[in-house]
Design an enzyme around this catalytic site. Structure first.
Site, PDB file in Angstrom:
ATOM      1  N   ASP A   1     -42.713 -71.933  25.841  1.00 31.78           N
ATOM      2  CA  ASP A   1     -42.432 -72.704  25.650  1.00 31.78           C
ATOM      3  C   ASP A   1     -43.179 -73.749  24.787  1.00 31.78           C
ATOM      4  O   ASP A   1     -43.133 -74.859  24.716  1.00 31.78           O
ATOM      5  CB  ASP A   1     -42.987 -73.210  26.971  1.00 31.78           C
ATOM      6  CG  ASP A   1     -44.284 -72.589  27.093  1.00 31.78           C
ATOM      7  OD1 ASP A   1     -44.856 -72.392  26.566  1.00 31.78           O
ATOM      8  OD2 ASP A   1     -44.870 -72.251  28.242  1.00 31.78           O
TER       9      ASP A   1
ATOM     10  N   GLU B   1     -50.478 -69.492  20.515  1.00 28.75           N
ATOM     11  CA  GLU B   1     -49.336 -69.799  20.693  1.00 28.75           C
ATOM     12  C   GLU B   1     -48.310 -68.571  19.694  1.00 28.75           C
ATOM     13  O   GLU B   1     -47.778 -68.169  19.481  1.00 28.75           O
ATOM     14  CB  GLU B   1     -48.432 -70.760  20.584  1.00 28.75           C
ATOM     15  CG  GLU B   1     -48.718 -72.278  21.516  1.00 28.75           C
ATOM     16  CD  GLU B   1     -47.723 -71.546  22.852  1.00 28.75           C
ATOM     17  OE1 GLU B   1     -47.137 -70.913  22.967  1.00 28.75           O
ATOM     18  OE2 GLU B   1     -47.733 -72.208  23.516  1.00 28.75           O
TER      19      GLU B   1
ATOM     20  N   ASP C   1     -46.900 -66.549  25.077  1.00 31.92           N
ATOM     21  CA  ASP C   1     -47.400 -68.266  25.472  1.00 31.92           C
ATOM     22  C   ASP C   1     -48.394 -67.745  24.639  1.00 31.92           C
ATOM     23  O   ASP C   1     -49.667 -66.547  24.269  1.00 31.92           O
ATOM     24  CB  ASP C   1     -46.911 -68.127  27.242  1.00 31.92           C
ATOM     25  CG  ASP C   1     -47.835 -69.625  27.505  1.00 31.92           C
ATOM     26  OD1 ASP C   1     -47.527 -70.465  26.607  1.00 31.92           O
ATOM     27  OD2 ASP C   1     -48.339 -69.899  28.742  1.00 31.92           O
TER      28      ASP C   1
ATOM     29  N   HIS D   1     -46.932-100.122  18.974  1.00 31.07           N
ATOM     30  CA  HIS D   1     -46.744-100.244  17.702  1.00 31.07           C
ATOM     31  C   HIS D   1     -47.773-101.474  16.651  1.00 31.07           C
ATOM     32  O   HIS D   1     -48.005-101.996  17.726  1.00 31.07           O
ATOM     33  CB  HIS D   1     -45.569-100.800  17.162  1.00 31.07           C
ATOM     34  CG  HIS D   1     -45.740-102.186  16.984  1.00 31.07           C
ATOM     35  ND1 HIS D   1     -45.306-103.284  16.761  1.00 31.07           N
ATOM     36  CD2 HIS D   1     -44.328-102.287  18.374  1.00 31.07           C
ATOM     37  CE1 HIS D   1     -45.117-104.545  17.887  1.00 31.07           C
ATOM     38  NE2 HIS D   1     -44.763-103.893  18.362  1.00 31.07           N
TER      39      HIS D   1
ATOM     40  N   GLU E   1     -36.727-102.256  21.831  1.00 31.98           N
ATOM     41  CA  GLU E   1     -37.899-103.578  22.618  1.00 31.98           C
ATOM     42  C   GLU E   1     -36.763-103.500  23.694  1.00 31.98           C
ATOM     43  O   GLU E   1     -35.643-103.992  23.541  1.00 31.98           O
ATOM     44  CB  GLU E   1     -38.773-104.463  22.001  1.00 31.98           C
ATOM     45  CG  GLU E   1     -39.298-105.445  22.898  1.00 31.98           C
ATOM     46  CD  GLU E   1     -40.207-104.934  23.674  1.00 31.98           C
ATOM     47  OE1 GLU E   1     -39.784-104.650  24.904  1.00 31.98           O
ATOM     48  OE2 GLU E   1     -41.309-105.466  23.659  1.00 31.98           O
TER      49      GLU E   1
END
Length: 368
Positions: free
Chosen positions: A76, A52, A11, A176, A250
């Site tokens: 993760d 990471e 991690d 959008h 939508e």
């Protein structure tokens, strides 16, 4: 001496992204789960994804030192897992040498696998990484303040009045850009118009806001063209692919598609009036807001499971964004009718593994 196959859990995090950073990694014997090695290091000021990768590299080095013949990497960080698995391209210049070094180390083993795990399952390495970050920041358990849009392994913290636990899935909700239907404020649901020139400029403006933000793990888009065009601009700036989620489409406005508010009200006056106050009412041959909510609840659950503890950019439409904000606020249906969202606006909702949630931002257009 060979110890056979091992599990590496790694991690890394950055408080501020970039900010005071560190990594933690632990090597377990695959056979019995015994801890064979631990590593942690403060890294100064770097980004989350650099930390990471440094955690992965340290874990592979430690696995070689204990004589492992094979390695199962568990992290993760979806970005690192996907890039090391070869499914995502490595485009960011800071990531290229790190990915190359990790690949060189991996080649010395008989086999290496990469698996994404939720942050809650990476607690040992996460604890080491936070200890390293404390050292990098000169801190002793202090809580960092989260950035408005950026993400790292120690932030976002829950608001101080909330009794939530675990790392949230942070959703950056981007509407959008402009289409020919939105120019005249016409109902635009399952129709598939492209962005106008202004819409493309709006998409690029949003993309510039996210450029270089290594804390964003994925870009997820509605299947409709206007959303995918907006998502593509941001994904290019981030060096990430676009993942399409059908549930983010939508509302289906049925026979009102392409009509203005006044035209729909004149066409079906009684039905339109009821629709404006009753979420169970459908437009003619369309979809009710209750049906949209049912769909978006499944989307939320899917995204929080797939990207647990990560920050993701979700590019979609007015009703899905309003519904996600409604879910995060545990608000009533009036939010759907009273909340205004501009084209290419950004909102932020967080969903915690214990069921808690919060809203950090609504209808921000400062990037335009």
């Amino acid at each position: 001496m060979s110890v056979g196959r091992v599990v590496v859990e790694a991690d890394g995090g950055s408080r501020g992204n970039p900010g005071p950073a560190g990594y933690g990694t632990v090597v377990f014997a695959a056979a019995d789960g015994a801890v064979l090695a631990e590593r942690k290091e403060s890294l100064g000021t770097v980004t989350n994804n650099v930390a990471e990768y440094r955690g992965l590299i340290a874990g592979l080095e430690a696995a070689a030192e204990v004589g492992a013949s094979g390695v199962d990497v568990r992290m993760d960080s979806k970005l690192v897992v996907e890039q090391m698995s070869g499914r995502w391209k490595v485009k960011h210049p800071d990531m290229i040498p790190l990915q190359r070094r990790a690949s060189e180390l991996a080649r010395q083993f008989n086999s290496v696998t990469y698996t994404w795990i939720p942050r809650a399952e990476n607690a040992h390495a996460d604890r080491l990484a936070n200890e390293a970050m404390d050292g990098a920041a000169g801190l002793s358990g202090a809580e960092p303040e989260p950035a408005a849009v950026q993400s790292d392994k120690s932030t976002p913290a829950a608001p101080g009045w909330m009794d939530t636990t675990g790392a949230p899935t942070r959703m950056l909700l981007l509407r959008h850009g402009q289409t020919v239907l939105s120019v005249d404020r016409r109902y635009s649901g399952r129709g598939n118009p492209a962005l106008t020139e202004i819409g493309l400029a709006q998409a690029n403006g949003a993309a510039s806001r996210f450029a270089g933000n290594d804390g964003i793990a994925a870009v997820v888009s509605s299947p409709l063209r206007r959303a995918q065009q907006t998502a593509a601009a941001a994904a290019k700036a981030l060096g990430l692919p676009v993942t399409v989620h059908e549930g983010l489409t939508e509302t289906d406005f049925g026979e009102w598609e392409g009509l203005t508010f006044r035209e729909a009200a004149d066409r079906d006056p009684e039905l339109h009036r009821k629709w404006l106050s009753d979420t169970s009412v459908r437009p003619p041959a369309g979809e009710s807001f209750d049906e949209v909510r049912e769909r978006i609840v499944k989307v939320r659950d899917d995204l929080t499971a797939s990207y647990a503890g990560s920050t993701i950019l979700v590019v979609t439409h007015v009703t899905p964004i309003k519904t996600l904000l409604q879910l995060a606020l545990d608000a009533g249906p009036s939010l759907l009718y009273r909340l205004h969202l501009d084209l290419a606006s950004l909102s932020i909702a967080e969903f915690y593994p214990d069921g808690g949630s919060s809203v950090r931002l609504v209808n921000d257009t400062s990037h335009l």
